[in-house]
Design a protein around this motif. Structure first.
Motif, PDB file in Angstrom:
ATOM      1  N   THR A   1       0.833  -1.200   0.000  1.00  0.00           N
ATOM      2  CA  THR A   1       0.000   0.000   0.000  1.00  0.00           C
ATOM      3  C   THR A   1       0.869   1.252   0.000  1.00  0.00           C
ATOM      4  O   THR A   1       0.590   2.221  -0.717  1.00  0.00           O
ATOM      5  CB  THR A   1      -0.921   0.004   1.232  1.00  0.00           C
ATOM      6  N   ARG A   2       1.942   1.226   0.783  1.00  0.00           N
ATOM      7  CA  ARG A   2       2.830   2.394   0.882  1.00  0.00           C
ATOM      8  C   ARG A   2       3.727   2.535  -0.338  1.00  0.00           C
ATOM      9  O   ARG A   2       4.061   3.642  -0.765  1.00  0.00           O
ATOM     10  CB  ARG A   2       3.692   2.252   2.153  1.00  0.00           C
ATOM     11  N   PHE A   3       4.153   1.410  -0.940  1.00  0.00           N
ATOM     12  CA  PHE A   3       5.078   1.430  -2.073  1.00  0.00           C
ATOM     13  C   PHE A   3       4.456   0.667  -3.253  1.00  0.00           C
ATOM     14  O   PHE A   3       4.922  -0.418  -3.627  1.00  0.00           O
ATOM     15  CB  PHE A   3       6.413   0.800  -1.683  1.00  0.00           C
ATOM     16  N   PRO A   4       3.398   1.212  -3.834  1.00  0.00           N
ATOM     17  CA  PRO A   4       2.659   0.485  -4.870  1.00  0.00           C
ATOM     18  C   PRO A   4       3.443   0.238  -6.152  1.00  0.00           C
ATOM     19  O   PRO A   4       3.067  -0.638  -6.946  1.00  0.00           O
ATOM     20  CB  PRO A   4       1.438   1.381  -5.135  1.00  0.00           C
ATOM     21  N   ASN A   5       4.521   0.968  -6.374  1.00  0.00           N
ATOM     22  CA  ASN A   5       5.284   0.814  -7.615  1.00  0.00           C
ATOM     23  C   ASN A   5       6.418  -0.203  -7.509  1.00  0.00           C
ATOM     24  O   ASN A   5       7.131  -0.439  -8.490  1.00  0.00           O
ATOM     25  CB  ASN A   5       5.855   2.168  -8.051  1.00  0.00           C
ATOM     26  N   PHE A   6       6.591  -0.797  -6.336  1.00  0.00           N
ATOM     27  CA  PHE A   6       7.643  -1.799  -6.161  1.00  0.00           C
ATOM     28  C   PHE A   6       7.280  -3.054  -6.950  1.00  0.00           C
ATOM     29  O   PHE A   6       6.204  -3.627  -6.779  1.00  0.00           O
ATOM     30  CB  PHE A   6       7.802  -2.139  -4.681  1.00  0.00           C
ATOM     31  N   GLN A   7       8.189  -3.475  -7.817  1.00  0.00           N
ATOM     32  CA  GLN A   7       7.943  -4.642  -8.661  1.00  0.00           C
ATOM     33  C   GLN A   7       8.451  -5.914  -7.978  1.00  0.00           C
ATOM     34  O   GLN A   7       9.657  -6.089  -7.802  1.00  0.00           O
ATOM     35  CB  GLN A   7       8.629  -4.468 -10.018  1.00  0.00           C
ATOM     36  N   VAL A   8       7.522  -6.764  -7.577  1.00  0.00           N
ATOM     37  CA  VAL A   8       7.877  -8.027  -6.924  1.00  0.00           C
ATOM     38  C   VAL A   8       8.228  -9.072  -7.979  1.00  0.00           C
ATOM     39  O   VAL A   8       7.563  -9.184  -9.010  1.00  0.00           O
ATOM     40  CB  VAL A   8       6.708  -8.535  -6.058  1.00  0.00           C
ATOM     41  N   THR A   9       9.276  -9.818  -7.742  1.00  0.00           N
ATOM     42  CA  THR A   9       9.677 -10.918  -8.621  1.00  0.00           C
ATOM     43  C   THR A   9       8.703 -12.081  -8.424  1.00  0.00           C
ATOM     44  O   THR A   9       8.526 -12.554  -7.295  1.00  0.00           O
ATOM     45  CB  THR A   9      11.108 -11.373  -8.296  1.00  0.00           C
ATOM     46  N   THR A  10       8.065 -12.522  -9.493  1.00  0.00           N
ATOM     47  CA  THR A  10       7.141 -13.642  -9.377  1.00  0.00           C
ATOM     48  C   THR A  10       7.916 -14.940  -9.183  1.00  0.00           C
ATOM     49  O   THR A  10       9.114 -15.013  -9.473  1.00  0.00           O
ATOM     50  CB  THR A  10       6.271 -13.781 -10.635  1.00  0.00           C
ATOM     51  N   TYR A  11       7.238 -15.966  -8.699  1.00  0.00           N
ATOM     52  CA  TYR A  11       7.895 -17.258  -8.527  1.00  0.00           C
ATOM     53  C   TYR A  11       8.469 -17.752  -9.855  1.00  0.00           C
ATOM     54  O   TYR A  11       9.589 -18.259  -9.909  1.00  0.00           O
ATOM     55  CB  TYR A  11       6.917 -18.290  -7.963  1.00  0.00           C
ATOM     56  N   LYS A  12       7.715 -17.579 -10.908  1.00  0.00           N
ATOM     57  CA  LYS A  12       8.189 -18.024 -12.222  1.00  0.00           C
ATOM     58  C   LYS A  12       9.464 -17.290 -12.618  1.00  0.00           C
ATOM     59  O   LYS A  12      10.439 -17.909 -13.074  1.00  0.00           O
ATOM     60  CB  LYS A  12       7.115 -17.814 -13.283  1.00  0.00           C
ATOM     61  N   GLN A  13       9.499 -15.979 -12.425  1.00  0.00           N
ATOM     62  CA  GLN A  13      10.683 -15.193 -12.770  1.00  0.00           C
ATOM     63  C   GLN A  13      11.877 -15.606 -11.906  1.00  0.00           C
ATOM     64  O   GLN A  13      13.000 -15.716 -12.405  1.00  0.00           O
ATOM     65  CB  GLN A  13      10.390 -13.703 -12.576  1.00  0.00           C
ATOM     66  N   GLY A  14      11.634 -15.823 -10.618  1.00  0.00           N
ATOM     67  CA  GLY A  14      12.714 -16.235  -9.723  1.00  0.00           C
ATOM     68  C   GLY A  14      13.290 -17.580 -10.115  1.00  0.00           C
ATOM     69  O   GLY A  14      14.513 -17.762 -10.176  1.00  0.00           O
ATOM     70  N   ILE A  15      12.419 -18.538 -10.388  1.00  0.00           N
ATOM     71  CA  ILE A  15      12.871 -19.879 -10.770  1.00  0.00           C
ATOM     72  C   ILE A  15      13.649 -19.817 -12.081  1.00  0.00           C
ATOM     73  O   ILE A  15      14.679 -20.494 -12.241  1.00  0.00           O
ATOM     74  CB  ILE A  15      11.664 -20.837 -10.893  1.00  0.00           C
ATOM     75  N   GLU A  16      13.200 -18.988 -13.011  1.00  0.00           N
ATOM     76  CA  GLU A  16      13.918 -18.832 -14.278  1.00  0.00           C
ATOM     77  C   GLU A  16      15.324 -18.295 -14.049  1.00  0.00           C
ATOM     78  O   GLU A  16      16.275 -18.730 -14.713  1.00  0.00           O
ATOM     79  CB  GLU A  16      13.134 -17.901 -15.214  1.00  0.00           C
TER      80      GLU A  16
END
Length: 311
Positions: free
Chosen positions: A286-301
């Protein structure tokens, strides 16, 4: 200057890179045997269990990040962690340095409840009790208002490089070594896992956000929670190979604890694998809505790519 205490682990190294990318080139790396992460880093080798060394380690720093870890040894934790935390708090007070404390969830109850920043502590085991006492020291100082402190709390890790966790050990290290994958206790419980570079990026963001201090923040995760069964199915899809796995029952851990010190130290962490682990990161998002979280798929790749390069 911004200083990283315990800088040569996975979180500390990623943090140093993130600070260099977006915030400052004036970074001090502190550990027992400090090594540069970026070319522009300065290094300071110190034993933070010695008060004078802690004071010198943060001298001249605007912000200090506590990312220090110790081996999974309850005796060592009880002997060292509280002393180090006390020394770092005093050092930051003396030097007028803000403190960003990287925390874990060991002090939380190990059940199916949703875990928020306001969840009451109910640690299981000696290491959980140590983490509770460490965090309470920080909360007491935070309430006193004599220094700027912020707590960044992360659930279990998974990730590249030096990442150490049960998930990395039983799944990705097993893949690298050509061994059968393993899952502790149950494969149908929901997990909350944080990508280690995301944890470091989020800690850097919080540390450089003045109004974030005086609070506790749950660091961001991929909220599409998966069971280990689903996680391994996704791993198989990304790797293009079906991975089989076995479930390690509780009695096997208990038996192993009789002969293996590491297995013994792991005992108190097992309750978290008997329940859904529901880590709520909504405050951060909510405070940092623009933070891009790495998805599980992206992390595994990324892990797959790293393993291929290493061959």
């Amino acid at each position: 200057m911004q200083t990283i205490l315990g800088a040569n682990g996975q979180i500390g190294e990623e943090l140093a890179r993130e600070l260099k990318r977006h915030y400052t080139s004036d970074i001090r790396i502190v550990s027992r045997n400090a090594k540069k992460v970026n070319d522009t880093d300065t290094v300071f080798s110190a034993d933070l269990s010695i008060r004078e060394s802690a004071i010198e380690a943060v001298k001249g720093s605007e912000i200090a990040y506590f990312t220090l870890g110790l081996p999974m040894n309850s005796d060592l934790w009880e002997k060292q962690f509280l002393l180090i935390t006390k020394n770092v708090i005093e050092a930051c007070k003396i030097n007028g340095t803000k403190l960003v404390f990287f925390d874990n969830t060991y002090m939380y109850p190990q059940n199916d409840a949703v875990l928020t920043e306001n969840t009451k502590f109910a640690p299981v085991g000696r290491k959980g009790m140590v983490r509770k006492k460490m965090t309470e020291m920080l909360l007491k100082e935070m309430e006193a208002g004599e220094m700027d402190i912020v707590i960044c709390r992360a659930p279990e890790f998974y990730g590249p490089g030096k990442t150490q966790s049960i998930t990395n050990t039983f799944i990705f290290n097993a893949i690298k070594d050509g061994k059968k994958l393993k899952v502790p206790l149950w494969d149908n419980k929901l997990r909350s896992l944080i990508w280690t570079p995301d944890a470091s990026r989020a800690a850097a963001l919080i540390g450089n956000t003045p109004d974030a201090f005086g609070q506790t923040w749950h660091l961001p995760i991929d909220d599409h929670r998966l069971t280990y069964k689903e996680f391994i199915a996704l791993v198989s899809k990304v790797y293009g190979k079906e991975f089989k796995y076995s479930i390690i029952p509780k009695f096997a851990f208990k038996l192993g604890a009789l002969f293996n010190k590491n297995a013994k130290e792991l005992q108190e962490l097992l309750p978290r694998y008997e329940h859904n682990n529901l880590f709520d990161d909504s405050k951060f998002k909510t405070r940092f809505p623009n933070f891009q979280v790495t998805t599980y798929k992206q992390g595994i790749e990324q892990i797959k790519k790293e393993q291929q390069v290493a061959r």
